[in-house]
Motif scaffolding. Sequence first.
Motif, mmCIF file in Angstrom:
data_model
loop_
_atom_site.group_PDB
_atom_site.id
_atom_site.type_symbol
_atom_site.label_atom_id
_atom_site.label_comp_id
_atom_site.label_asym_id
_atom_site.label_seq_id
_atom_site.Cartn_x
_atom_site.Cartn_y
_atom_site.Cartn_z
ATOM 1 N N ASN A 120 0.828 -1.213 0.000
ATOM 2 C CA ASN A 120 0.000 0.000 0.000
ATOM 3 C C ASN A 120 0.856 1.254 0.000
ATOM 4 O O ASN A 120 0.479 2.274 -0.584
ATOM 5 N N ALA A 121 2.005 1.179 0.646
ATOM 6 C CA ALA A 121 2.903 2.337 0.707
ATOM 7 C C ALA A 121 3.741 2.489 -0.551
ATOM 8 O O ALA A 121 4.035 3.616 -0.987
ATOM 9 N N LEU A 122 4.136 1.372 -1.175
ATOM 10 C CA LEU A 122 5.081 1.420 -2.285
ATOM 11 C C LEU A 122 4.433 1.675 -3.640
ATOM 12 O O LEU A 122 5.053 2.302 -4.516
ATOM 13 N N THR A 123 3.232 1.179 -3.863
ATOM 14 C CA THR A 123 2.605 1.326 -5.176
ATOM 15 C C THR A 123 2.260 2.790 -5.443
ATOM 16 O O THR A 123 2.087 3.576 -4.514
ATOM 17 N N PRO A 124 2.158 3.178 -6.713
ATOM 18 C CA PRO A 124 1.979 4.595 -7.052
ATOM 19 C C PRO A 124 0.704 5.192 -6.471
ATOM 20 O O PRO A 124 -0.340 4.536 -6.375
ATOM 21 N N ASP A 126 -0.904 8.445 -3.585
ATOM 22 C CA ASP A 126 -0.995 8.643 -2.138
ATOM 23 C C ASP A 126 -2.418 8.457 -1.617
ATOM 24 O O ASP A 126 -2.735 8.821 -0.489
ATOM 25 N N HIS A 127 -3.297 7.879 -2.422
ATOM 26 C CA HIS A 127 -4.667 7.602 -2.002
ATOM 27 C C HIS A 127 -4.690 6.401 -1.054
ATOM 28 O O HIS A 127 -3.717 5.644 -0.951
ATOM 29 N N ASP A 128 -5.801 6.215 -0.359
ATOM 30 C CA ASP A 128 -5.964 5.062 0.526
ATOM 31 C C ASP A 128 -6.025 3.785 -0.306
ATOM 32 O O ASP A 128 -6.747 3.711 -1.310
ATOM 33 N N LYS A 129 -5.270 2.768 0.129
ATOM 34 C CA LYS A 129 -5.220 1.499 -0.597
ATOM 35 C C LYS A 129 -5.326 0.339 0.364
ATOM 36 O O LYS A 129 -4.981 0.447 1.550
ATOM 37 N N THR A 130 -5.767 -0.788 -0.152
ATOM 38 C CA THR A 130 -5.673 -2.064 0.535
ATOM 39 C C THR A 130 -5.198 -3.107 -0.465
ATOM 40 O O THR A 130 -5.215 -2.872 -1.683
ATOM 41 N N SER A 131 -4.760 -4.251 0.067
ATOM 42 C CA SER A 131 -4.199 -5.310 -0.775
ATOM 43 C C SER A 131 -4.761 -6.665 -0.395
ATOM 44 O O SER A 131 -5.255 -6.868 0.725
ATOM 45 N N ALA A 132 -4.674 -7.598 -1.323
ATOM 46 C CA ALA A 132 -4.978 -9.004 -1.077
ATOM 47 C C ALA A 132 -3.873 -9.822 -1.708
ATOM 48 O O ALA A 132 -3.377 -9.478 -2.791
ATOM 49 N N LEU A 133 -3.474 -10.915 -1.048
ATOM 50 C CA LEU A 133 -2.337 -11.714 -1.500
ATOM 51 C C LEU A 133 -2.790 -13.028 -2.117
ATOM 52 O O LEU A 133 -3.764 -13.648 -1.669
ATOM 53 N N LEU A 292 -5.791 -0.168 -9.879
ATOM 54 C CA LEU A 292 -5.397 -1.482 -9.379
ATOM 55 C C LEU A 292 -4.015 -1.817 -9.918
ATOM 56 O O LEU A 292 -3.705 -1.500 -11.078
ATOM 57 N N VAL A 293 -3.193 -2.457 -9.099
ATOM 58 C CA VAL A 293 -1.871 -2.912 -9.514
ATOM 59 C C VAL A 293 -1.748 -4.389 -9.164
ATOM 60 O O VAL A 293 -2.029 -4.785 -8.023
ATOM 61 N N THR A 294 -1.338 -5.203 -10.136
ATOM 62 C CA THR A 294 -1.057 -6.606 -9.846
ATOM 63 C C THR A 294 0.447 -6.811 -9.789
ATOM 64 O O THR A 294 1.196 -6.270 -10.608
ATOM 65 N N THR A 295 0.885 -7.600 -8.802
ATOM 66 C CA THR A 295 2.300 -7.877 -8.632
ATOM 67 C C THR A 295 2.507 -9.363 -8.383
ATOM 68 O O THR A 295 1.619 -10.065 -7.907
ATOM 69 N N ALA A 296 3.707 -9.841 -8.691
ATOM 70 C CA ALA A 296 4.140 -11.209 -8.393
ATOM 71 C C ALA A 296 5.647 -11.233 -8.660
ATOM 72 O O ALA A 296 6.323 -10.229 -8.436
ATOM 73 N N LYS A 297 6.173 -12.340 -9.123
ATOM 74 C CA LYS A 297 7.584 -12.482 -9.490
ATOM 75 C C LYS A 297 8.518 -11.838 -8.471
ATOM 76 O O LYS A 297 8.783 -12.417 -7.428
ATOM 77 N N GLY A 298 9.032 -10.634 -8.733
ATOM 78 C CA GLY A 298 10.039 -10.022 -7.877
ATOM 79 C C GLY A 298 9.604 -9.760 -6.458
ATOM 80 O O GLY A 298 10.459 -9.579 -5.577
ATOM 81 N N ILE A 299 8.312 -9.736 -6.189
ATOM 82 C CA ILE A 299 7.841 -9.452 -4.831
ATOM 83 C C ILE A 299 8.292 -10.523 -3.843
ATOM 84 O O ILE A 299 8.560 -10.238 -2.670
ATOM 85 N N GLY A 300 8.392 -11.789 -4.271
ATOM 86 C CA GLY A 300 8.620 -12.895 -3.354
ATOM 87 C C GLY A 300 10.062 -13.304 -3.176
ATOM 88 O O GLY A 300 10.341 -14.238 -2.424
ATOM 89 N N ALA A 301 10.997 -12.644 -3.863
ATOM 90 C CA ALA A 301 12.431 -12.957 -3.735
ATOM 91 C C ALA A 301 12.706 -14.445 -3.939
ATOM 92 O O ALA A 301 13.583 -15.023 -3.302
ATOM 93 N N VAL A 308 -2.880 -8.140 -5.382
ATOM 94 C CA VAL A 308 -3.625 -7.039 -5.992
ATOM 95 C C VAL A 308 -3.669 -5.921 -4.965
ATOM 96 O O VAL A 308 -4.053 -6.146 -3.813
ATOM 97 N N THR A 309 -3.249 -4.730 -5.385
ATOM 98 C CA THR A 309 -3.312 -3.544 -4.531
ATOM 99 C C THR A 309 -4.162 -2.513 -5.246
ATOM 100 O O THR A 309 -3.976 -2.286 -6.453
ATOM 101 N N GLY A 310 -5.105 -1.892 -4.526
ATOM 102 C CA GLY A 310 -5.975 -0.948 -5.204
ATOM 103 C C GLY A 310 -6.620 0.054 -4.283
ATOM 104 O O GLY A 310 -6.444 0.017 -3.050
ATOM 105 N N ARG A 311 -7.327 0.958 -4.914
ATOM 106 C CA ARG A 311 -8.053 1.985 -4.159
ATOM 107 C C ARG A 311 -8.976 1.307 -3.146
ATOM 108 O O ARG A 311 -9.692 0.358 -3.477
ATOM 109 N N SER A 312 -8.959 1.830 -1.940
ATOM 110 C CA SER A 312 -9.683 1.170 -0.851
ATOM 111 C C SER A 312 -11.154 0.969 -1.182
ATOM 112 O O SER A 312 -11.733 -0.089 -0.889
ATOM 113 N N GLU A 313 -11.778 1.964 -1.808
ATOM 114 C CA GLU A 313 -13.208 1.844 -2.085
ATOM 115 C C GLU A 313 -13.486 0.762 -3.130
ATOM 116 O O GLU A 313 -14.518 0.080 -3.076
ATOM 117 N N MET A 314 -12.561 0.567 -4.083
ATOM 118 C CA MET A 314 -12.735 -0.505 -5.067
ATOM 119 C C MET A 314 -12.549 -1.868 -4.416
ATOM 120 O O MET A 314 -13.344 -2.793 -4.622
#
Length: 455
Positions: A120-124, A126-133, A292-301, A308-314
């Motif tokens: 939530n802090a790293l993705t582009p 400064d709006h409120d965000k939440t994530s699911a893994l 919304l931003v989807t991430t994988a690969k490099g995130i897990g080292a 998925v990280t996105g706007r909190s209301e979405m």
Amino acid sequence: MVQTESRTGSQPGAIPQQRVLRTELPGPRSRELAARRSAAVAPGVSSTLPLYIDAAEGAVLVDVDGNALIDLGSGIAVTTVGHAVPAVVDAVRDQVGRFTHTCFMVGPYEGYVEVCEQLNALTPGDHDKTSALFNSGAEAVENAVKIARRATGREAVVVFDHAYHGRTNLTMALTAKNMPYKDGFGPFAPEIYRAPMSYPLRDPSGMTGEEAAQRAIELIERQVGAARVACVLIEPVQGEGGFVVPAPGFLPALADWCRANGAVFAADEVQSGFCRTGAWFACEHEGVVPDLVTTAKGIGAGMPLAAVTGRSEMMASVHAGGLGGTYGGNPVACAAALAGIATMREGNLGAAANRIGETIAGRLDPLVAELPGIAERRGRGAMQALEFVKPGTLEPDSAAAGRIAAACHAQGVVVLTCGSWGNVIRLLPPLTISDALLDEGLGVLIDATRTVLAG
């Protein structure tokens, strides 16, 4: 000389960061394993290298015959921080010793929460965000589509030529390339629409990013209808499709259109995210803020993890229980991710990616000028590629790309091919690779390219 007794997880420095060829490639042990594989492994699962890996550290892979290879592929952009990084190894060992699984939907744990906080802090934006893994990039993309549809009440999903988004039924529909990803596996999920990508090498001469975006938008409005679009899904730098970097202005124009028409702008940063392009996320190069931003690969080292990280209301539009999975956000993978992100910060790996990109450009641009069979070098940061064509044309030359890659593999340098026509060689070195090892690997690629194209 590399010791064949070394194993991943040995003390740091157990594997010298140098290329060593002790046998022909593949060696006798790899050939034995290949024979066992043919009887045990489904033939639909293919491998780039004809040899079998026994250990890895930094930017070096060691096979079962003791050959040490320079890794310019990072497991397809996964081991961004390098192989067997001590901080990651220690974090994984510690977590395995405490517990390996509860399922976050049954017994939650702090690591999952902390990874989401970091995302939530790293993705582009400064709006409120939440994530699911989740577990994989395809799973993240599929869930992003679910979220977008739920948030908008619409069904249509727009994707682009040359896109790659995964191998599940829905993500195969999102993916552009038929063979090997889609052939014979249909029917696919409906309400998927494809628009033309900005591909500067192959677009009409002089076409700007804004003009390419307008070309796509006109098709969307005519063939889909703006009011039906749930989301526009795009890789800010295309991965499997050929490391296509859209012309400046293309991504911002699409994002603006989405905002104006109530559609979700979703960035698939599975391959381009986590410092790979010189920024934490490729969208940042043009100041684009996705919904919304989807991430994988490099995130897990190196461990399987996606998000998925996105706007909190979405994100909040999905009912409780609508997102999740048995292994999504596994505690061991979360521990690896947190150690990997800390390594990226402490090592300033975004700056390292830019230095790697400058080195690659400095070595390969003269080769492009020298050899008419190379259309261009392109990329961002440590996500670089060469596209091969028949001299004097833009006709793809997949045979040349394949021969060059094979020649590199025979000399102990791992490179990968990609592209809609299989005519692109992509470079994805670990961001911790030494200057000397990178230079040596590029030298092998340059020699192989000259030999193949001259022949």
